[in-house]
Motif scaffolding. Structure first.
Motif: not given
Length: 188
Positions: A5-10, A2, A15, A12-13
Motif C-alpha cells: 500500500i505504501s508503494t502504491i501511495a508513492g 502495508n 503522479e 500516486v503521490e
C-alpha cells in the motif's frame, strides 16, 4: 500488505501512473498465480473494496497452508449499499483473519466463504475448521479471546458495527461439530 500500500501511495503521490499500472499488473499476476480469482472477477466488479480484501485473504490463507474456497451465488453483479461498504470490509476482514488463523491451527485447515444473493438481502457465511473450545456467550465480549497474545477486540468491534448498522446488518455465530460459522445478512 502495508509495504504494498505504501508503494502504491508513492506512485500516486508522484503522479507516476505510467509505472503504477505495470506494478499493479505484476501484483495481480503473482496473486492469481497462487489462487483462482475467477469467481471474484465475475461477481465483485462493482465492489472493489471487497475484491481487494478477498485477494489479500486468499494470499494470506495460502501462506498459512489453509484451503480457502469461495462460492458466490448470484444471477447479477453484487452491489452492496454504499453506506455499509467500509463496515462490511471491516467485518469481513476480522472474520476472515480469525477464520484463517483458527483453520491453520486445526487438522482440516479449511475456510469456506459463501455469498448468496437472495431477493431482499445478501447472505454471507464464513465457515472454518477449528479445534478447541469456544464459548459463544463470551465470543463478542470486549477483551475476550480464544487466542493467546490477542487483545480480544476484533469480534467485539464487529458486533458494535453490526449494531450501529442494524438497518442493514444482522449476524449470528454458531458451531457445528468442528466448524465455526459466522453469518451476516446484508439488506439491499
Amino acid at each position: 500488505m502495508n509495504n504494498i500500500i505504501s508503494t502504491i501511495a508513492g506512485f500516486v503521490e508522484l503522479e507516476r501512473l505510467d509505472l503504477l499500472r505495470p506494478y499493479i499488473g505484476d501484483l495481480q499476476q503473482r496473486l492469481t498465480a497462487q489462487s483462482s480469482t475467477n469467481v471474484l472477477n465475475l461477481n465483485l466488479r462493482e465492489v472493489p473494496i471487497l475484491y481487494g480484501l478477498l485477494i489479500g485473504k486468499i494470499n494470506y490463507a495460502t501462506n498459512m497452508g489453509v484451503r480457502f474456497e469461495i462460492a458466490i451465488v448470484t444471477k447479477e453483479e453484487i452491489v452492496f449499499p454504499n453506506e455499509v461498504l467500509y463496515d462490511l470490509a471491516y467485518i469481513m476482514g476480522v472474520w476472515l483473519d480469525n477464520a484463517i488463523e483458527a483453520a491453520a491451527a486445526s487438522e482440516l485447515k479449511q475456510v469456506n466463504l459463501l455469498v448468496r444473493d437472495d431477493s431482499d438481502c445478501y447472505n454471507i457465511v464464513v465457515r472454518n475448521s477449528f479445534e478447541g473450545e469456544v464459548d459463544l456467550k463470551k465470543i463478542k465480549r470486549k477483551n475476550y479471546s480464544t487466542k493467546s497474545n490477542h487483545m480480544g477486540i476484533g469480534l467485539h468491534q464487529v458486533e458494535e458495527k453490526v449494531q450501529a448498522q442494524s438497518k442493514y446488518f444482522s449476524s449470528s455465530t454458531t458451531i457445528n461439530e468442528c466448524s465455526f460459522i459466522q453469518h451476516l445478512q446484508v439488506k439491499k
